[in-house]
Design an enzyme around this catalytic site. Structure first.
Site, PDB file in Angstrom:
ATOM      1  N   THR A  80      -5.176  62.867 -32.038  1.00  0.00           N
ATOM      2  CA  THR A  80      -4.110  62.690 -33.032  1.00  0.00           C
ATOM      3  C   THR A  80      -4.603  63.048 -34.419  1.00  0.00           C
ATOM      4  O   THR A  80      -3.906  63.719 -35.188  1.00  0.00           O
ATOM      5  CB  THR A  80      -3.576  61.246 -33.002  1.00  0.00           C
ATOM      6  N   ASN A 168       0.226  67.060 -20.297  1.00  0.00           N
ATOM      7  CA  ASN A 168      -0.305  65.761 -19.910  1.00  0.00           C
ATOM      8  C   ASN A 168       0.508  65.072 -18.821  1.00  0.00           C
ATOM      9  O   ASN A 168      -0.013  64.220 -18.105  1.00  0.00           O
ATOM     10  CB  ASN A 168      -0.397  64.841 -21.139  1.00  0.00           C
ATOM     11  N   GLY A 219     -12.191  62.676 -26.485  1.00  0.00           N
ATOM     12  CA  GLY A 219     -13.261  62.317 -25.571  1.00  0.00           C
ATOM     13  C   GLY A 219     -12.840  61.402 -24.442  1.00  0.00           C
ATOM     14  O   GLY A 219     -13.320  61.530 -23.309  1.00  0.00           O
ATOM     15  N   CYS A 347       1.523  57.448 -23.968  1.00  0.00           N
ATOM     16  CA  CYS A 347       1.838  57.401 -25.401  1.00  0.00           C
ATOM     17  C   CYS A 347       3.339  57.451 -25.642  1.00  0.00           C
ATOM     18  O   CYS A 347       3.780  57.500 -26.778  1.00  0.00           O
ATOM     19  CB  CYS A 347       1.172  58.568 -26.129  1.00  0.00           C
TER      20      CYS A 347
END
Length: 745
Positions: A80, A168, A219, A347
């Site tokens: 982000t 995603n 990560g 999200c």
């Protein structure tokens, strides 16, 4: 009876696209840094120099993995921040370029299936920096691949284009070379960002060999810590620091570097560069893993469909739906089996359907029922076999609630009222003895209804509609055909022509000690009826169609509507139905399950005025206000569902209604209501003594008319919160166990 905790067993984690566990090697690297290499990389003493060496050696490994022999590679807090930095850098440069800022048409293009962080960032900074560009979504095809012709047609006017390498939710893999050609053939100067978060470790990247200007990474999507990411910036791309301060990262990103997070990346990058490394599986192995999972899912759940095309997707993502199941139902089933999956992007909290699948043009039921199963490249064969075994166990448990099409073995005979939902559409099943009445059936629930009739050995007395629906076609005819019933001597809404008069002086059907009476309630539509459920001469509930909704009244702007008739119907219905009796609408847009005239008069001023005993409003005044309300709440053009006429703010429980286990001791003789389903009880080896799933909560109220406190609980606290909110709105003393049994141990 106390709250029962689930039996613990090994977790099967299949939600890697949301986040991944930290690899042991990464944990070890973090521990070493925190204990031994705790220096500040900006310090010039030996401890600081050692820390800097770790940071720079990790950066060099990342350059090799990403193919970035040039350009900047900046450590960030995650994707982000990387997206924000890229957008701010691009738009700040545009703001200073009068030629681009004053173009006749200015576009900011982004993929229609892009992570919400991208369009939301573009919208925010576009407004804040005064760029005043038009945001435009690039369409995708049914595979989720971007429309290259659309890009070519609009690239010349684009200031910035944002796409992604791998989606995603579906794992769809974009052809970056083809996108690059479409952009650069029309606009060599356009700034291009590619979200590479889901691509790391799943497809080769050679960023310096492309004209990609910005590429963010995260990560924690590949076994490193949360809170660490990277941003690639091409040498020629404009750059503005998003975080200013002490000048770390050569002034590109200030703030003391997250050395533990950077250390966690190092063993991941080393593994990606080592073809002999034992940690990550090869592409061929991952493809075989997906094939095994897909075969298991198809075998366990007949009727399952995959929402993503395996031919254009990375092998670590499977997205599927099962007709007749909402995604929340499947999430609860898998979670009860200790399998962790997702309904889409973690999200995108609060979303009832997938905007990604909607953009791909998939049917609404697939979007509403979508489940994402994702694993990482460190998956082992043993873990995969265990996952497949657990999936079969989850499917097998469905037979205990009549939900498995091939194995039906209910633990309890169904009786009373059952509320079924498909999206916002409500369908009701009324069972007494071995007889059943189905009210307002919808197509996605046909298979489930057929299964239930067979599983419970029920004789269907009638299949009824409360009105001619404008937003969907009734499934009554299809259901009658599937059940082998005749349409003879039925009116258009399915009511038997020969039905006798009942105790309410209305045509009725008898179901043991219960009667279901038909009452005309025109207004929303000319043919609207209410179905009154009574025990003797006492009305317990009314199926009201769209005449009364949670927080509103049915629309009166259809061709067959009549607002003055609705006024008369509401007053007649309120005189017939007790104020506290349950009202069961045909739509439930806010997950409130049921309502009552008492509750609606507290929350709906128009209805309160219409039903006032002092007659403060006549039919003409009601019609004028209702017409104005319908006009003010008109559905936007292209809306996918007709839900106008309902305005209701988000409901919140008071803090004192959210309980911890220790709080239960302060209540005397409360009703503890477990709102989990029968198959969840089977998977967790629990009894069913205090079970009342959301679909059976209305019947629970009919069976328990006392005023005892109602304390609801479930696995996570999600459904119990819904139940407590619905009960509280009725005026009941309702509470729920916050965090559910998952946090009660």
């Amino acid at each position: 009876m106390g709250v029962q905790e689930p039996r613990c067993s090994d977790e099967i984690y299949l939600d890697a696209n949301a986040t991944t566990p930290v690899l042991p090697a990464a944990v070890g690297a973090v521990q070493e840094v925190m204990q031994e290499l705790y220096g500040n990389p900006s310090s010039t003493h030996i401890t600081g120099l050692r820390a800097r060496h770790l940071m720079e050696s990790t950066r060099q490994l990342a350059r090799q993995v990403l193919g970035t022999d040039s350009g900047h590679l900046i450590f960030t807090s995650g994707a982000t921040e990387g997206i924000q930095t890229a957008v701010v850098s691009a738009l700040s440069a545009i703001q200073k370029d009068s030629n681009r800022l004053n173009k006749p048409r200015k576009l900011l293009l982004y993929g229609a299936t892009e992570h919400k962080a991208v369009p939301n960032s573009l919208k925010h900074w576009n407004a804040l920096l005064g760029i005043d560009a038009e945001l435009l979504a690039i369409p995708v095809n049914h595979q989720g691949l971007l429309d290259l012709a659309f890009i070519r047609d609009h690239a010349a006017d684009a200031l910035m284009i944002c796409t992604m390498a791998v989606n995603n939710e579906t794992g769809a893999r974009q052809d970056l070379r083809a996108i690059e050609e479409a952009i650069r053939s029309q606009n060599p100067q356009c700034l291009w960002m590619v979200d590479c978060v889901q691509a790391l470790g799943k497809m080769p990247l050679a960023l310096s060999a492309s004209t990609i200007d910005y590429a963010p990474f995260s990560g924690h999507k590949l076994y490193a810590m949360k809170g660490i990411g990277m941003l690639y910036v091409r040498d020629e791309a404009p750059f503005s620091p998003f975080i200013a301060g002490g000048g770390q990262e050569k002034g590109l990103r200030s703030g003391t570097e997250n050395l533990p997070g950077i250390a966690s990346l190092k063993p991941i990058l080393e593994a990606l560069l080592d073809p002999e490394h034992q940690c990550f599986r090869s592409l061929d192995t991952l493809v075989a893993f997906r094939a095994q999972l897909a075969a298991t899912l198809k075998d366990a759940f007949p009727g399952l469909v995959f929402n993503n095309d395996f031919g254009v997707s990375v092998p670590t993502t499977l997205n599927f739906a099962i007709e007749g199941f909402a995604s929340k139902e499947l999430l609860d089933l898998f979670d009860a089996a200790n399998i962790r999956v997702s309904s889409g992007s973690a999200c995108s909290s609060g979303a009832s359907r997938s905007f990604v699948l909607d953009a791909m043009g998939l049917p609404a039921w697939q979007s509403e029922a979508a489940i994402r199963l994702s694993f990482g490249p460190a998956m082992t064969q043993a873990e995969l076999d265990a996952a497949c075994d657990r999936i079969r166990q989850a499917a097998d448990a469905l037979k205990f609630s009549c939900r498995h099409p091939q194995q039906l073995r209910p633990e309890q005979a169904l009786k009373g009222l059952v509320q079924l939902k498909s999206g916002a559409d409500c369908c009701y099943l009324l069972v007494a003895g071995h007889k059943a009445v189905i009210i307002d059936p919808v197509a996605p629930l046909v298979e489930r209804l057929v299964q239930t009739m067979s599983c419970q050995h029920l004789e269907v007395m009638a299949i009824l509609d409360t009105h001619g629906h404008a937003d969907h076609q009734s499934a009554a005819a299809t259901l009658r055909q599937r059940l082998g019933l005749t349409d003879a001597e039925l009116d258009p809404l399915g009511w038997p022509a020969a039905a006798p008069q009942g105790p309410l002086a209305l045509p009725c059907l008898s179901l043991g000690e219960l009667t279901l009476s038909r009452m005309a309630t025109p207004g929303h539509t000319g043919d609207a009826i209410a179905l009154l459920l009574a025990k003797g001469d006492t009305i317990q509930a009314a199926f009201v169609g769209d005449t009364v909704l949670h927080g509103g009244l049915g629309r009166t702007d259809f061709a067959s509507s009549d607002a003055t008739a609705l006024y008369s119907s509401l007053r007649a219905l309120a005189q017939k139905v007790p104020a506290k009796a349950l009202l069961l609408p045909a739509h439930d847009y806010h997950n409130l399950l049921f309502t009552s005239f008492e509750a609606e008069q507290r929350n709906n001023p128009l209805l309160a005025d219409a039903l006032s005993l002092v007659a403060t409003m006549d039919a003409a005044a009601f019609a004028a206000r209702k017409t104005a309300l319908d006009q003010a709440l008109a559905c936007p053009q292209g809306a996918s569902e007709i839900r106008c006429g309902v305005t209701l703010g988000e409901l919140h429980l008071r803090p004192e209604q959210e309980l911890q286990v220790a709080d239960l001791a302060r209540f005397e003789a409360p009703h503890l209501i477990d709102v989990r389903e029968s198959h969840e009880h089977h998977l967790q080896h629990l009894g069913n003594d205090d079970s009342a799933p959301l679909s059976r909560l209305a019947q629970y109220l009919l069976d328990h008319e006392d005023d005892a406190p109602l304390i609801c609980y479930c696995r996570s606290g999600s459904r119990s919160q819904v139940a407590a909110a619905a009960l509280s709105r009725l005026g009941r003393q309702a509470y729920h166990l916050k965090g559910g049994v998952a946090l009660s141990r």
